[in-house]
Design a protein around this motif. Sequence first.
Motif: not given
Length: 423
Positions: A164-176
């Motif tokens: 509900d808060l993140i539409k697309t999950p991160p694929t890299t540590w920096d994105e997260m």
Amino acid sequence: MKPTRLAAVAGIAVIGLALAGCSGSSSSGSGGGDAASGQDSRGPITYVQGKDNSNVVRPLVAKWNAAHPSEKVTFKEQSDQADQQHDDLVQHFQAKDANYDVVDVDVVWTAEFAAKGWLTPLTGKMKIDTSKLLPSTVATATYNKTLFAAPQTSDGGLLYYRSDLIKTPPTTWDEMMADCDIAKQAGIGCYAGQFAKYEGLTVNTAEAINGAGGSILAKDGVTPTVDTAAAKKGLQNLVDAFKDGNIPAEAITYQEEQGRTAFEAGKLLFLRNWPYVYSLAKTDGSSTVKDTFGIAPLPGDTGIGASTLGGHNAAISVYSKHKATAHDFLEFLESNETQSFFATQGSLAPVVASLYSDPTLVEKLPYLPVLLKSIQSAVPRPVSPFYPAVTGAIQDNAYAALKGSKTVDQALKDMQAAIKAAG
């Protein structure tokens, strides 16, 4: 059935093969048991396993007992702590306890227990069919080129996130880490894993190092390789996340259950944990995220990260007096029906490869394709008779770095020396 209890074979190489010459006979060792004794004998047996959190074991035991009234299984439930489970098994093996017939063994304990002569080799009359199983699970049950246990459940780390808060999950540590701004705006913690000083910290440290392109051991399976730039980047990621609050300070005390309850309470944006969390987060009465979470592969340096291969195997004690019944119980645990029940009742990763593409199961458990990716890209922890010393070296030094009592450079240098000394 707690997965970490305390979870594609690549990356961290297998120490056990290099050290096999030290272990003596594959069927007996320091334990002094007779692997051949009782192989034709049937009767009541005891099955020993950690806490049955998802009520998986009891229904299966009841089903077995209804079909085998003269060969009933008694379930001996241990604690929910992997280290305590390990110590309990060691104590009973050392006492040559015939009442611990079939034991649930974390994948990292197989080599240790086999080398000490405590497990019955699954050869000859004890042989089981492994052709339908995921190859990585069979490798975790093998020591000195001999199968010593029946793969029971596999495991791979997953990233749980608030959909509900993140539409697309991160694929890299920096994105997260960049997404942590969303967590701050929502007034919740960003990311947590398992960072208390126990086996879960070894898992999380290995994932951080492997995900950044580093490794724990060289390809020879013996030489430690944690004192490198890539390994430093991985551990530094965790240390920096604690320093800037992207990992909440209280997460230094988290094992699996503390992280799960925090995520279910809506206190975290991201959580690294095992598949068992899925079922509980969907069904727990106290869960506030039943319909607002998703699952993705763990993020790495440039893409999907490297999960630590987890899981559990079922082994027959050399001291069991009813090994024929114990053998049949192993086959029961590996049946497609039982494996499907593991998945649907406890969201535990099956070891039967075909179940990951079974339409009925995937409809009930849509995370299965993601989990298969996690398992296929997973890196096993060292398979070694000296594993307690190896994991201790990782835990002690990683924890010191997270707490700030050692620099990352010093922690990795000390970890390197301690792993080398362990072998």
